[in-house]
Design a protein around this motif. Sequence first.
Motif, PDB file in Angstrom:
ATOM      1  N   SER A   1       0.875  -1.253  -0.082  1.00  0.00           N
ATOM      2  CA  SER A   1       0.044   0.013   0.199  1.00  0.00           C
ATOM      3  C   SER A   1       0.634   1.171  -0.095  1.00  0.00           C
ATOM      4  O   SER A   1       0.250   2.363   0.225  1.00  0.00           O
ATOM      5  N   ARG A   2       2.177   1.111  -0.192  1.00  0.00           N
ATOM      6  CA  ARG A   2       3.077   2.211  -0.261  1.00  0.00           C
ATOM      7  C   ARG A   2       2.948   3.145  -1.260  1.00  0.00           C
ATOM      8  O   ARG A   2       3.174   4.399  -1.191  1.00  0.00           O
ATOM      9  N   PHE A   3       2.453   2.698  -2.527  1.00  0.00           N
ATOM     10  CA  PHE A   3       2.494   3.330  -3.650  1.00  0.00           C
ATOM     11  C   PHE A   3       1.207   3.840  -4.153  1.00  0.00           C
ATOM     12  O   PHE A   3       0.382   3.242  -3.998  1.00  0.00           O
ATOM     13  N   GLY A   4       1.276   5.041  -4.919  1.00  0.00           N
ATOM     14  CA  GLY A   4      -0.301   5.565  -5.383  1.00  0.00           C
ATOM     15  C   GLY A   4      -1.182   5.890  -4.333  1.00  0.00           C
ATOM     16  O   GLY A   4      -0.893   6.549  -3.312  1.00  0.00           O
ATOM     17  N   LEU A   5      -2.223   5.467  -4.770  1.00  0.00           N
ATOM     18  CA  LEU A   5      -3.289   5.715  -3.606  1.00  0.00           C
ATOM     19  C   LEU A   5      -3.734   4.589  -2.452  1.00  0.00           C
ATOM     20  O   LEU A   5      -4.414   4.820  -1.689  1.00  0.00           O
ATOM     21  N   GLY A   6      -2.611   3.621  -2.763  1.00  0.00           N
ATOM     22  CA  GLY A   6      -2.716   2.649  -1.772  1.00  0.00           C
ATOM     23  C   GLY A   6      -2.989   1.169  -2.150  1.00  0.00           C
ATOM     24  O   GLY A   6      -3.139   1.241  -3.502  1.00  0.00           O
ATOM     25  N   GLN A   7      -3.299   0.143  -1.531  1.00  0.00           N
ATOM     26  CA  GLN A   7      -3.497  -0.893  -1.992  1.00  0.00           C
ATOM     27  C   GLN A   7      -5.001  -0.967  -2.465  1.00  0.00           C
ATOM     28  O   GLN A   7      -5.973  -0.808  -1.691  1.00  0.00           O
ATOM     29  N   ILE A   8      -5.270  -1.132  -3.654  1.00  0.00           N
ATOM     30  CA  ILE A   8      -6.774  -1.078  -4.309  1.00  0.00           C
ATOM     31  C   ILE A   8      -7.529  -2.314  -3.885  1.00  0.00           C
ATOM     32  O   ILE A   8      -7.253  -3.510  -3.886  1.00  0.00           O
ATOM     33  N   ASN A   9      -8.613  -2.033  -3.568  1.00  0.00           N
ATOM     34  CA  ASN A   9      -9.659  -3.175  -3.178  1.00  0.00           C
ATOM     35  C   ASN A   9     -10.264  -3.829  -4.545  1.00  0.00           C
ATOM     36  O   ASN A   9     -10.227  -3.246  -5.493  1.00  0.00           O
ATOM     37  N   ASP A  10     -10.075  -5.125  -3.951  1.00  0.00           N
ATOM     38  CA  ASP A  10     -10.682  -6.023  -5.184  1.00  0.00           C
ATOM     39  C   ASP A  10     -12.089  -5.807  -5.446  1.00  0.00           C
ATOM     40  O   ASP A  10     -12.363  -5.956  -6.550  1.00  0.00           O
ATOM     41  N   GLY A  11     -12.887  -5.409  -4.832  1.00  0.00           N
ATOM     42  CA  GLY A  11     -14.467  -4.895  -5.042  1.00  0.00           C
ATOM     43  C   GLY A  11     -15.313  -6.231  -4.962  1.00  0.00           C
ATOM     44  O   GLY A  11     -14.562  -7.467  -4.958  1.00  0.00           O
ATOM     45  N   GLY A  12     -16.444  -5.911  -4.520  1.00  0.00           N
ATOM     46  CA  GLY A  12     -17.457  -6.739  -4.312  1.00  0.00           C
ATOM     47  C   GLY A  12     -17.477  -7.402  -3.015  1.00  0.00           C
ATOM     48  O   GLY A  12     -16.609  -7.091  -2.119  1.00  0.00           O
ATOM     49  N   PHE A  13     -18.720  -8.149  -2.623  1.00  0.00           N
ATOM     50  CA  PHE A  13     -18.783  -8.459  -1.181  1.00  0.00           C
ATOM     51  C   PHE A  13     -18.510  -9.890  -1.034  1.00  0.00           C
ATOM     52  O   PHE A  13     -18.196 -10.582  -1.854  1.00  0.00           O
ATOM     53  N   ALA A  14     -19.014 -10.717   0.009  1.00  0.00           N
ATOM     54  CA  ALA A  14     -18.463 -11.935   0.171  1.00  0.00           C
ATOM     55  C   ALA A  14     -19.030 -13.057  -1.007  1.00  0.00           C
ATOM     56  O   ALA A  14     -18.153 -13.758  -1.183  1.00  0.00           O
ATOM     57  N   SER A  15     -20.312 -12.739  -1.438  1.00  0.00           N
ATOM     58  CA  SER A  15     -20.788 -13.690  -2.242  1.00  0.00           C
ATOM     59  C   SER A  15     -19.973 -13.227  -3.594  1.00  0.00           C
ATOM     60  O   SER A  15     -19.989 -14.462  -4.485  1.00  0.00           O
TER      61      SER A  15
ATOM     62  N   SER B   1     -30.017   1.030  -4.764  1.00  0.00           N
ATOM     63  CA  SER B   1     -28.753   0.570  -3.785  1.00  0.00           C
ATOM     64  C   SER B   1     -28.014   1.715  -3.221  1.00  0.00           C
ATOM     65  O   SER B   1     -27.690   2.862  -4.344  1.00  0.00           O
ATOM     66  N   MET B   2     -27.590   1.755  -2.109  1.00  0.00           N
ATOM     67  CA  MET B   2     -26.468   2.867  -1.508  1.00  0.00           C
ATOM     68  C   MET B   2     -25.776   2.003  -0.758  1.00  0.00           C
ATOM     69  O   MET B   2     -25.923   1.160   0.141  1.00  0.00           O
ATOM     70  N   GLY B   3     -24.272   2.682  -0.507  1.00  0.00           N
ATOM     71  CA  GLY B   3     -23.690   2.054   0.465  1.00  0.00           C
ATOM     72  C   GLY B   3     -22.058   2.648   0.288  1.00  0.00           C
ATOM     73  O   GLY B   3     -21.978   3.724  -0.338  1.00  0.00           O
ATOM     74  N   ILE B   4     -21.343   2.368   1.349  1.00  0.00           N
ATOM     75  CA  ILE B   4     -19.978   2.939   1.487  1.00  0.00           C
ATOM     76  C   ILE B   4     -19.127   1.741   1.399  1.00  0.00           C
ATOM     77  O   ILE B   4     -19.384   0.721   2.063  1.00  0.00           O
ATOM     78  N   VAL B   5     -18.032   1.753   0.581  1.00  0.00           N
ATOM     79  CA  VAL B   5     -17.222   0.368   0.216  1.00  0.00           C
ATOM     80  C   VAL B   5     -15.701   1.151   0.246  1.00  0.00           C
ATOM     81  O   VAL B   5     -15.611   2.360  -0.164  1.00  0.00           O
ATOM     82  N   PRO B   6     -14.888   0.269   0.432  1.00  0.00           N
ATOM     83  CA  PRO B   6     -13.166   0.696   0.578  1.00  0.00           C
ATOM     84  C   PRO B   6     -12.851   1.000  -0.965  1.00  0.00           C
ATOM     85  O   PRO B   6     -13.367  -0.242  -1.619  1.00  0.00           O
ATOM     86  N   PHE B   7     -12.324   1.970  -1.693  1.00  0.00           N
ATOM     87  CA  PHE B   7     -11.685   1.997  -2.777  1.00  0.00           C
ATOM     88  C   PHE B   7     -10.129   1.590  -2.586  1.00  0.00           C
ATOM     89  O   PHE B   7      -9.468   0.836  -3.583  1.00  0.00           O
ATOM     90  N   SER B   8      -9.524   2.077  -1.792  1.00  0.00           N
ATOM     91  CA  SER B   8      -8.160   1.719  -1.442  1.00  0.00           C
ATOM     92  C   SER B   8      -7.754   1.720   0.139  1.00  0.00           C
ATOM     93  O   SER B   8      -8.477   2.603   0.608  1.00  0.00           O
ATOM     94  N   ARG B   9      -6.606   1.127   0.413  1.00  0.00           N
ATOM     95  CA  ARG B   9      -6.226   1.338   1.773  1.00  0.00           C
ATOM     96  C   ARG B   9      -4.650   1.524   1.800  1.00  0.00           C
ATOM     97  O   ARG B   9      -4.008   1.051   0.882  1.00  0.00           O
ATOM     98  N   ALA B  10      -4.199   2.121   2.973  1.00  0.00           N
ATOM     99  CA  ALA B  10      -2.849   2.765   3.121  1.00  0.00           C
ATOM    100  C   ALA B  10      -2.604   2.214   4.691  1.00  0.00           C
ATOM    101  O   ALA B  10      -3.119   2.635   5.476  1.00  0.00           O
TER     102      ALA B  10
END
Length: 215
Positions: A30-44, A120-129
């Motif tokens: 997660s050091r570079f860019g915007l951080g580690q990009i989230n894979d996307g999607g929920f558990a299913s 639908s509406m929600g809050i999800v992670p786009f990237s993390r550092a």
Amino acid sequence: MRQRFSGLIILFFIVFVSSPGQQFFNSPYSRFGLGQINDGGFASNLAMGGLTAGYRVKNTINYLNPASYTAIDTLSFIFDAGLQSGFLKVTSDNGKNTSKMLYLDHLAMLFPLSRWCGVSMGIVPFSRAGYELLGTVNDSAYKYIYSGNGGISQFYIGSAVRIGKHISIGLNFSYLFGPVERSRTVILNDEYAAITKYNYKGNINNIFFNYGIQY
């Protein structure tokens, strides 16, 4: 029913404000860019190998293809919240390190407006550092400490309509927000006295749209 929706709105607001701080996340990737990009999607989605474009199940939320919102039953209301946990083991010539991670992953809801329209509406992670690294340059008398934290969150709201019996189209409006902080400290090998320190903090604010279609 009105009190239930009021409670959900308050919960959404709390997460909206606090979600940029990622708890117990540690990854050198997660050091570079915007951080580690989230894979996307929920558990299913993840259980299906990351399937998103054609995924359409009435009791799940697939925000990556908004056309799937019309799959919901007209008498249903879906509220989905999730945590993620795991561990990361990093090995190098100088040793190895294992870190544990636990953080809020998402908060989302899906409900029908009619038999042919879903929202639908929600809050999800786009990237993390989140990282702290110690490095040296050859055999020099200096060491470098690289550290960072933060992350980009994505708030989305979208809708889909069904056309006829077999075609569904959908659109999401998304807002990206959150800080990414980085620092680099140069220290003496023996005395651990700081020589220079570089700090960077960036705040991301942007919007984008994505759409989808399913047959």
